[in-house]
Design a protein around this motif. Structure first.
Motif, PDB file in Angstrom:
ATOM      1  N   LYS B  11       0.824  -1.200   0.000  1.00 27.88           N
ATOM      2  CA  LYS B  11       0.000   0.000   0.000  1.00 27.88           C
ATOM      3  C   LYS B  11       0.865   1.260   0.000  1.00 27.88           C
ATOM      4  CE  LYS B  11      -4.338  -1.224   1.976  1.00 27.88           C
ATOM      5  NZ  LYS B  11      -4.547  -1.812   3.268  1.00 27.88           N
ATOM      6  N   SER B  12       1.953   1.217   0.771  1.00 22.10           N
ATOM      7  CA  SER B  12       2.855   2.364   0.795  1.00 22.10           C
ATOM      8  C   SER B  12       3.362   2.615  -0.600  1.00 22.10           C
ATOM      9  CB  SER B  12       4.055   2.116   1.697  1.00 22.10           C
ATOM     10  OG  SER B  12       3.706   1.336   2.772  1.00 22.10           O
ATOM     11  N   ALA B  13       3.739   1.540  -1.298  1.00 25.60           N
ATOM     12  CA  ALA B  13       4.277   1.677  -2.649  1.00 25.60           C
ATOM     13  C   ALA B  13       3.234   2.322  -3.551  1.00 25.60           C
ATOM     14  CB  ALA B  13       4.690   0.314  -3.194  1.00 25.60           C
ATOM     15  N   ALA B  14       1.988   1.848  -3.480  1.00 28.06           N
ATOM     16  CA  ALA B  14       0.929   2.398  -4.327  1.00 28.06           C
ATOM     17  C   ALA B  14       0.721   3.877  -4.012  1.00 28.06           C
ATOM     18  CB  ALA B  14      -0.371   1.624  -4.104  1.00 28.06           C
ATOM     19  N   LEU B  15       0.717   4.184  -2.740  1.00 23.86           N
ATOM     20  CA  LEU B  15       0.512   5.567  -2.312  1.00 23.86           C
ATOM     21  C   LEU B  15       1.636   6.467  -2.798  1.00 23.86           C
ATOM     22  CD1 LEU B  15      -0.885   7.582  -0.044  1.00 23.86           C
ATOM     23  CD2 LEU B  15       1.215   7.006   1.133  1.00 23.86           C
ATOM     24  N   VAL B  16       2.866   5.980  -2.632  1.00 20.33           N
ATOM     25  CA  VAL B  16       4.025   6.769  -3.047  1.00 20.33           C
ATOM     26  C   VAL B  16       3.962   7.018  -4.547  1.00 20.33           C
ATOM     27  CG1 VAL B  16       6.515   6.672  -3.336  1.00 20.33           C
ATOM     28  CG2 VAL B  16       5.506   6.082  -1.136  1.00 20.33           C
ATOM     29  N   VAL B  17       3.598   5.985  -5.320  1.00 20.69           N
ATOM     30  CA  VAL B  17       3.510   6.145  -6.768  1.00 20.69           C
ATOM     31  C   VAL B  17       2.450   7.187  -7.119  1.00 20.69           C
ATOM     32  CG1 VAL B  17       2.769   4.999  -8.889  1.00 20.69           C
ATOM     33  CG2 VAL B  17       4.373   3.856  -7.345  1.00 20.69           C
ATOM     34  N   LEU B  18       1.284   7.093  -6.452  1.00 16.87           N
ATOM     35  CA  LEU B  18       0.189   8.015  -6.744  1.00 16.87           C
ATOM     36  C   LEU B  18       0.601   9.462  -6.474  1.00 16.87           C
ATOM     37  CD1 LEU B  18      -2.798   7.876  -7.611  1.00 16.87           C
ATOM     38  CD2 LEU B  18      -3.395   7.998  -5.198  1.00 16.87           C
ATOM     39  N   MET B  19       1.228   9.648  -5.331  1.00 12.32           N
ATOM     40  CA  MET B  19       1.626  11.009  -4.996  1.00 12.32           C
ATOM     41  C   MET B  19       2.764  11.476  -5.894  1.00 12.32           C
ATOM     42  SD  MET B  19       1.301  11.174  -0.885  1.00 12.32           S
ATOM     43  CE  MET B  19       0.555  12.701  -0.401  1.00 12.32           C
ATOM     44  N   ALA B  20       3.638  10.550  -6.275  1.00 11.55           N
ATOM     45  CA  ALA B  20       4.745  10.903  -7.168  1.00 11.55           C
ATOM     46  C   ALA B  20       4.204  11.347  -8.518  1.00 11.55           C
ATOM     47  CB  ALA B  20       5.692   9.718  -7.332  1.00 11.55           C
ATOM     48  N   VAL B  21       3.155  10.666  -9.006  1.00 16.64           N
ATOM     49  CA  VAL B  21       2.536  11.052 -10.272  1.00 16.64           C
ATOM     50  C   VAL B  21       1.970  12.465 -10.167  1.00 16.64           C
ATOM     51  CG1 VAL B  21       0.562  10.600 -11.786  1.00 16.64           C
ATOM     52  CG2 VAL B  21       2.024   8.720 -11.052  1.00 16.64           C
ATOM     53  N   VAL B 162       6.750  13.639   3.079  1.00 13.36           N
ATOM     54  CA  VAL B 162       7.717  14.308   2.206  1.00 13.36           C
ATOM     55  C   VAL B 162       7.095  14.658   0.863  1.00 13.36           C
ATOM     56  CG1 VAL B 162       9.786  13.924   0.841  1.00 13.36           C
ATOM     57  CG2 VAL B 162       9.771  13.370   3.266  1.00 13.36           C
ATOM     58  N   LEU B 163       6.372  13.693   0.283  1.00 13.91           N
ATOM     59  CA  LEU B 163       5.739  13.943  -1.016  1.00 13.91           C
ATOM     60  C   LEU B 163       4.732  15.085  -0.913  1.00 13.91           C
ATOM     61  CD1 LEU B 163       5.211  10.425  -2.539  1.00 13.91           C
ATOM     62  CD2 LEU B 163       6.335  12.357  -3.620  1.00 13.91           C
ATOM     63  N   MET B 164       3.943  15.051   0.161  1.00 13.19           N
ATOM     64  CA  MET B 164       2.958  16.099   0.340  1.00 13.19           C
ATOM     65  C   MET B 164       3.655  17.450   0.482  1.00 13.19           C
ATOM     66  SD  MET B 164      -0.065  16.344   3.117  1.00 13.19           S
ATOM     67  CE  MET B 164       0.836  17.256   4.334  1.00 13.19           C
ATOM     68  N   GLY B 165       4.746  17.452   1.263  1.00 11.25           N
ATOM     69  CA  GLY B 165       5.491  18.689   1.454  1.00 11.25           C
ATOM     70  C   GLY B 165       5.986  19.245   0.131  1.00 11.25           C
ATOM     71  N   ALA B 166       6.535  18.370  -0.735  1.00 12.10           N
ATOM     72  CA  ALA B 166       7.066  18.804  -2.030  1.00 12.10           C
ATOM     73  C   ALA B 166       5.948  19.382  -2.893  1.00 12.10           C
ATOM     74  CB  ALA B 166       7.735  17.630  -2.736  1.00 12.10           C
ATOM     75  N   ILE B 167       4.790  18.705  -2.880  1.00 10.59           N
ATOM     76  CA  ILE B 167       3.665  19.166  -3.697  1.00 10.59           C
ATOM     77  C   ILE B 167       3.178  20.545  -3.227  1.00 10.59           C
ATOM     78  CG2 ILE B 167       1.231  18.728  -4.218  1.00 10.59           C
ATOM     79  CD1 ILE B 167       1.984  15.719  -4.276  1.00 10.59           C
ATOM     80  N   VAL B 168       3.043  20.672  -1.911  1.00 12.92           N
ATOM     81  CA  VAL B 168       2.573  21.939  -1.352  1.00 12.92           C
ATOM     82  C   VAL B 168       3.541  23.069  -1.711  1.00 12.92           C
ATOM     83  CG1 VAL B 168       2.176  23.193   0.805  1.00 12.92           C
ATOM     84  CG2 VAL B 168       1.243  20.900   0.516  1.00 12.92           C
ATOM     85  N   LEU B 169       4.836  22.761  -1.596  1.00 16.67           N
ATOM     86  CA  LEU B 169       5.876  23.755  -1.882  1.00 16.67           C
ATOM     87  C   LEU B 169       5.812  24.214  -3.337  1.00 16.67           C
ATOM     88  CD1 LEU B 169       8.040  24.612   0.229  1.00 16.67           C
ATOM     89  CD2 LEU B 169       9.676  23.315  -1.142  1.00 16.67           C
TER      90      LEU B 169
END
Lengths: 185, 432
Positions: B11-21, B162-169
């Motif tokens: 699930k972490s992998a799926a989530l990370v991929v989704l946020m990375a996209v 981290v992903l959320m932080g990058a997106i927000v930034l």
């Protein structure tokens, strides 16, 4: 040619599965050993804490010689216990004797106010908890091992390499096992 | 347990991929927004930003987080009850290594776990929590945190944060430049035919800049809520005593809520209850933006459990909420989650009730505990509060002088006087 490849493929698959089963059996067996080591460490800790407790309590509890002696006796019995079953019996009895000691201590306000006693009480009751939790984890590991040894198909491999089922560790005083007496008068 | 961990990894992998996209799309849109054909540059920029943030949080994340919240490390002799409870729960959860323990000097009761792996994990509790909870309740909270560690939630939250932080930034940078009239303004491009397509792309970029951070947070919070349920179930399975955590949650929920220093929207899901002041006011609101399930619901689920295993929690969840179960199937199939060992656990609770003075309320149902046990528990809670305060004073360099009359004098570290008078009996003490 194709038939040969198919046969070879099946052999590789079967051998791979066998290796997997064997490794998982070894893994679970090691887990049982590790879990037992944890139980043993905590039992040892309780054993070592008791002389300190006796020394602290002696000055306050003049009229409780029986209770104190019961603890000392139970502690000695633990040392002499041989098999796992005997050990469990003796450790269970020691736990009960300690429980009675702390119950009696409730009626000695001076003792209850002693910092030393409070620290020992926290240490011993925590050790008692740790024994409980370690035992719980150990018994879970034993159950996993026993299931693997008795269930198909891992039982074949277990039989070939003579894996032995583990023994549960049940800390229970023999008296507590008796059914409660109920009367309707 | 191992199955639950594997499911969590997937699930972490799926989530990370989704946020990375999402992050990649945002980067591309930003690049296109600033310069025609700049999409790939934007994509690369987003990737570099993500990589830096990930590396920093991977290597330093837990330390940054801990020092941000002003946490101090605790040793075995500092606060023995806390140390013992963490050690007990480490054994119960089967973790190979005991996590480091930190205490935060803050009256708001809260706790969190952090670290990238079970071997390097830390748990932190506030001094308010230590003063508020008795031993059983503290055990429930610590078991919940170790559940997060054991289920690898802390790594998942680290990556997602981290992903959320990058997106927000990134979105922030884009939106600011749009508001200030930067970017590729409506200058006529040499290719008139592409004008309409370009305008569409611009609008798309702006929409993405607005929506991406919101979407990222929703994904993050949704995952966080599920993880809370699983950690509650783990707590019940480790302690075999769901009522401990239920009582703790009630007390924490009832305590005067205040904002916790060092807590932000990005770190909020790591705490046992939401540490933000605004969220604390409407803690029981069920909404998409909640990082935690409502406390009242968590308490009801724990109270309605018939046993202490993952199955019991799942059934109880279904009864209380009317929804299907909440735990992953892999967790339910797990032999280490306590299936079939309920009775042994119950016997043990019974056997130990006599030995632990603080555990005497264990066997009694909750309403009964409030009656006769109330008097000693007030004394007990004063002693607890004093032990916590004393430790913090000692940490700050205060000295203790025990006067013969029974008073304890606490001396500030930079007191100039060489002698001090006891305010109760007037004895003079020399300060070494």
């Amino acid at each position: 040619m194709i038939a040969l490849l198919v046969v070879l493929g099946i052999i590789v698959l079967v051998v791979g599965a066998l290796i997997g089963i064997y490794n998982s059996l070894v893994g679970v067996r090691n887990q049982v050993q590790e879990a037992w080591a944890q139980v043993d460490v905590q039992l040892k800790r309780r054993f070592d804490l008791i002389p300190n407790l006796m020394e602290t309590v002696k000055g306050y509890m003049h009229h409780e010689r029986d209770t104190l002696e019961a603890v000392t006796k139970a502690r000695t019995a633990v040392q002499g216990a041989g098999s796992l079953g005997d050990r469990a019996q003796a450790e269970g009895a020691l736990g009960m004797a300690l429980g009675r000691l702390f119950a009696v201590a409730e009626s000695y306000p001076d003792l209850k106010a002693s910092q030393n006693f409070l620290a020992l009480q926290e240490e011993l009751s925590s050790t008692e908890n740790k024994i409980g939790f370690a035992r719980q984890y150990y018994n879970q590991a034993v159950m996993t091992l026993n299931n693997k040894i008795q269930m198909f198909p891992s039982n074949i491999i277990a039989g070939m390499f003579s894996f032995k089922t583990g023994e549960f560790f049940e800390l229970k005083d023999s008296a507590a096992r008796e059914a409660p007496k109920v009367s309707f008068n | 347990m191992f199955e639950a961990i594997a499911a969590n990894r997937r699930k972490s992998a799926a989530l990370v991929v989704l946020m990375a996209v999402l992050l990649g799309g945002l980067g591309y849109a930003l690049g296109e927004y600033f310069a025609q054909g700049g999409g790939l540059v934007g994509l690369a920029g987003a990737a570099v930003l993500w990589l830096i943030l990930t590396l920093v949080s991977w290597s330093q994340g837990d330390q940054i987080f801990l020092s941000m919240s002003g946490a101090r490390k605790v040793g075995p002799d500092d606060l023995p009850v806390l140390w013992n409870v963490v050690e007990e729960m480490t054994i119960a959860s089967g973790l190979a290594k005991m996590p480091a323990i930190y205490v935060i000097d803050d009256p708001a009761p809260n706790a969190f776990a952090t670290g990238r792996s079970p071997e390097t994990a830390s748990v932190a509790v506030t001094s308010g929590l230590l003063k508020l909870l008795d031993r059983d309740e503290l055990q429930g909270v610590i078991a919940h945190e170790l559940g997060h560690i054991r289920n690898r939630d802390i790594l998942l939250m680290l990556f997602a944060g981290v992903l959320m932080g990058a997106i927000v930034l990134l979105a922030d940078v884009g939106l600011r430049s749009w508001l200030w009239g930067g970017g590729r303004s409506r200058r006529s491009s040499s290719n008139e035919g592409g004008g309409q397509g370009q305008a569409l792309l611009m609008i798309l970029a702006i929409v993405l800049m607005i929506l991406a951070p919101i979407m990222a947070q929703l994904i993050y919070f949704a995952i966080s809520r599920k993880r809370e349920y699983l950690a509650d179930a783990s707590s019940a399975a480790f302690t075999r005593f769901p009522d401990g955590l239920a009582r703790a949650l009630e007390k924490i929920g009832g305590a005067a809520a205040g904002a916790l220093r060092g807590a932000s929207r990005a770190t909020a899901p790591m705490y046992i209850v939401n540490p933000l002041a605004a969220a604390a006011k409407k803690r029981d609101a069920t909404s998409l933006t909640a990082t935690h399930p409502p406390i009242a619901e968590r308490v009801r689920i724990l109270r309605a459990m018939h046993g202490a295993s993952y199955q019991d929690y799942d059934q109880s969840f279904a009864r209380v909420t009317g929804k299907n179960g909440v735990l992953p199937n892999s967790a339910l199939a797990d032999p280490h989650a306590g299936a079939g060992l309920r009775i042994q656990g119950a016997q043990w609770q019974e056997g130990s009730a006599g030995i632990a003075a603080t555990a005497t309320a264990t066997a009694a149902p909750a309403p009964a505990a409030a009656g006769p046990a109330a008097a000693p528990s007030a004394q007990e809670s004063r002693r607890r509060a004093r032990a916590v305060d004393d430790w913090f004073y000692a940490q700050d360099g205060w000295r203790r002088v025990d006067c013969g009359c029974g008073a304890t004098l606490k001396i500030p570290p930079r007191l100039a006087a060489s002698r001090i008078k006891c305010p109760r009996c007037g004895t003079r003490h020399a300060l070494g």
